[in-house]
Motif scaffolding. Structure first.
Motif, PDB file in Angstrom:
ATOM      1  N   ILE A  49      32.728  28.150 101.986  1.00 50.36           N
ATOM      2  CA  ILE A  49      33.939  28.220 102.817  1.00 50.36           C
ATOM      3  C   ILE A  49      33.653  29.118 104.017  1.00 50.36           C
ATOM      4  CG2 ILE A  49      36.378  28.847 102.869  1.00 50.36           C
ATOM      5  CD1 ILE A  49      36.362  28.545  99.796  1.00 50.36           C
ATOM      6  N   ASN A  50      34.000  28.641 105.186  1.00 53.77           N
ATOM      7  CA  ASN A  50      33.774  29.423 106.398  1.00 53.77           C
ATOM      8  C   ASN A  50      34.912  29.195 107.404  1.00 53.77           C
ATOM      9  OD1 ASN A  50      32.405  31.081 108.246  1.00 53.77           O
ATOM     10  ND2 ASN A  50      31.473  29.285 109.227  1.00 53.77           N
ATOM     11  N   PRO A  51      35.669  30.274 107.698  1.00 46.04           N
ATOM     12  CA  PRO A  51      35.603  31.626 107.121  1.00 46.04           C
ATOM     13  C   PRO A  51      36.448  31.695 105.856  1.00 46.04           C
ATOM     14  CG  PRO A  51      37.209  31.580 108.861  1.00 46.04           C
ATOM     15  CD  PRO A  51      36.639  30.191 108.809  1.00 46.04           C
ATOM     16  N   ILE A  62      34.978  23.508 104.926  1.00 41.18           N
ATOM     17  CA  ILE A  62      34.465  23.520 103.553  1.00 41.18           C
ATOM     18  C   ILE A  62      33.230  22.627 103.513  1.00 41.18           C
ATOM     19  CG2 ILE A  62      34.967  23.044 101.133  1.00 41.18           C
ATOM     20  CD1 ILE A  62      37.932  23.228 101.838  1.00 41.18           C
ATOM     21  N   ALA A  63      32.087  23.212 103.191  1.00 36.49           N
ATOM     22  CA  ALA A  63      30.844  22.449 103.040  1.00 36.49           C
ATOM     23  C   ALA A  63      30.637  22.171 101.557  1.00 36.49           C
ATOM     24  CB  ALA A  63      29.674  23.235 103.605  1.00 36.49           C
ATOM     25  N   CYS A  64      30.660  20.883 101.196  1.00 35.60           N
ATOM     26  CA  CYS A  64      30.498  20.479  99.787  1.00 35.60           C
ATOM     27  C   CYS A  64      29.059  20.057  99.534  1.00 35.60           C
ATOM     28  CB  CYS A  64      31.431  19.324  99.460  1.00 35.60           C
ATOM     29  SG  CYS A  64      33.183  19.666  99.689  1.00 35.60           S
ATOM     30  N   ASN A  65      28.470  20.600  98.490  1.00 35.57           N
ATOM     31  CA  ASN A  65      27.141  20.148  98.083  1.00 35.57           C
ATOM     32  C   ASN A  65      27.235  18.749  97.476  1.00 35.57           C
ATOM     33  OD1 ASN A  65      26.214  22.675  98.819  1.00 35.57           O
ATOM     34  ND2 ASN A  65      26.312  23.487  96.718  1.00 35.57           N
ATOM     35  N   ALA A  66      26.131  18.032  97.483  1.00 33.30           N
ATOM     36  CA  ALA A  66      26.100  16.710  96.856  1.00 33.30           C
ATOM     37  C   ALA A  66      26.332  16.840  95.352  1.00 33.30           C
ATOM     38  CB  ALA A  66      24.763  16.037  97.130  1.00 33.30           C
ATOM     39  N   ASN A  67      27.097  15.914  94.805  1.00 31.92           N
ATOM     40  CA  ASN A  67      27.340  15.871  93.370  1.00 31.92           C
ATOM     41  C   ASN A  67      26.417  14.829  92.753  1.00 31.92           C
ATOM     42  OD1 ASN A  67      28.336  15.990  90.805  1.00 31.92           O
ATOM     43  ND2 ASN A  67      30.332  15.093  91.269  1.00 31.92           N
ATOM     44  N   ASN A  68      25.397  15.285  92.040  1.00 31.46           N
ATOM     45  CA  ASN A  68      24.436  14.356  91.438  1.00 31.46           C
ATOM     46  C   ASN A  68      24.892  13.835  90.087  1.00 31.46           C
ATOM     47  OD1 ASN A  68      22.563  14.632  93.579  1.00 31.46           O
ATOM     48  ND2 ASN A  68      21.874  16.593  92.728  1.00 31.46           N
TER      49      ASN A  68
END
Length: 280
Positions: A49-51, A62-68
């Motif tokens: 989350i930024n900021p 919101i930067a979401c990582n890949a869901n494997n």
């Protein structure tokens, strides 16, 4: 400053629910506020989350990582400003099901065998298909990665056999081909000796085999056989000509399958013999 502090606090969010695919993606929402605020996440292992805090109005990414994993995931973001609180539900889809096996083929002998198979999925359920009656899977399906014990029954036939078992998860599938060696040939005859009349005739022999390829040899010119060879159990007809000689005659007919053989002795009488045929 005194005027601003006297205003009633405001907190509004541009989104209440954010849905994202299983891929790595960025999503933004706006905050409308006249106070300092901060964001509290129920879990931050797969998002950045930024900021995470600010004053007055702001834009948050919101930067979401890949869901494997094939399983979807979600969390709640809480934006707090003094006594005010607003929430956003963040929902991420699961990835497409994937499955892999630790082997694609296995060769076993003709005896009872057990194969250890390791199935790996991205937390996806799986099923199996294509196992014949001589192959047993334990378990035959599952909800995630795991081990499968494959029991292969003995092969009693003198021919190799194989089967391909398919393991599927969604549209993803992998196969295991199991090849089993042939058993040793078995060959049995319903008769080992036969005495026949001097007159022309025929005798039928029942041959039993475990699908072993067989053939016969040792036929004299006065006996013919139908069939001369094969690979199944069945009836063989031996036809013999009339004996015009003054002496008995005999023949040893050999039936062979691989390194296994059986012999049938046929003796034909003469016209002057009192005994006109029969079994020994």
């Amino acid at each position: 400053g005194c005027k601003k502090d006297s205003e009633a606090p405001i907190l509004e969010l541009s989104e209440t629910t954010i849905k994202t695919s299983s891929l790595a993606e960025n999503h933004s929402f706006s905050i409308v506020s006249n106070r300092a605020w901060k964001i509290i996440s129920s879990e931050n292992g797969w998002i950045t989350i930024n900021p995470v805090s600010g004053n007055n109005n702001g834009e948050v990414t919101i930067a979401c990582n890949a869901n494997n994993s094939s399983k979807g995931r979600s969390l709640v973001l809480t934006v707090r400003s003094e006594e005010l609180e607003k929430s956003i539900n963040l929902i991420q889809d699961g990835a497409s099901p994937e499955i892999s096996l630790n082997k694609s083929s296995e060769n076993v002998d003709a005896l009872q065998n057990t194969i250890a198979l390791v199935i790996t999925t991205n937390e996806a359920s799986w099923t199996s298909s294509g196992a014949p009656e001589w192959i047993t899977l334990n378990p035959g399906s599952g909800n995630s990665s795991g081990n499968v014990n494959i029991s292969v029954s003995p092969n009693t036939m003198a021919s190799t056999r194989s089967a391909t078992v398919t393991f599927a998860s969604g549209t993803s599938s992998k196969s295991l081909t199991i090849s089993q060696a042939a058993a040793s040939p078995i060959l049995q005859l319903s008769l080992s000796k036969k005495q026949v009349s001097y007159q022309a005739g025929s005798v039928q022999i029942e041959l039993t085999t475990n699908d072993a390829a067989w053939k016969l040899s040792g036929l004299p010119d006065w006996i013919s056989a139908n069939p001369l060879q094969g690979d199944k159990s069945g009836t063989i007809t031996l036809s013999y000509q009339a004996n015009t000689l003054k002496e008995k005659r005999s023949a040893q007919i050999v039936f062979s399958a691989g390194n296994v053989s059986q012999t049938l002795l046929i003796e034909q009488l003469t016209s002057i013999d009192a005994n006109d045929g029969g079994n020994w």
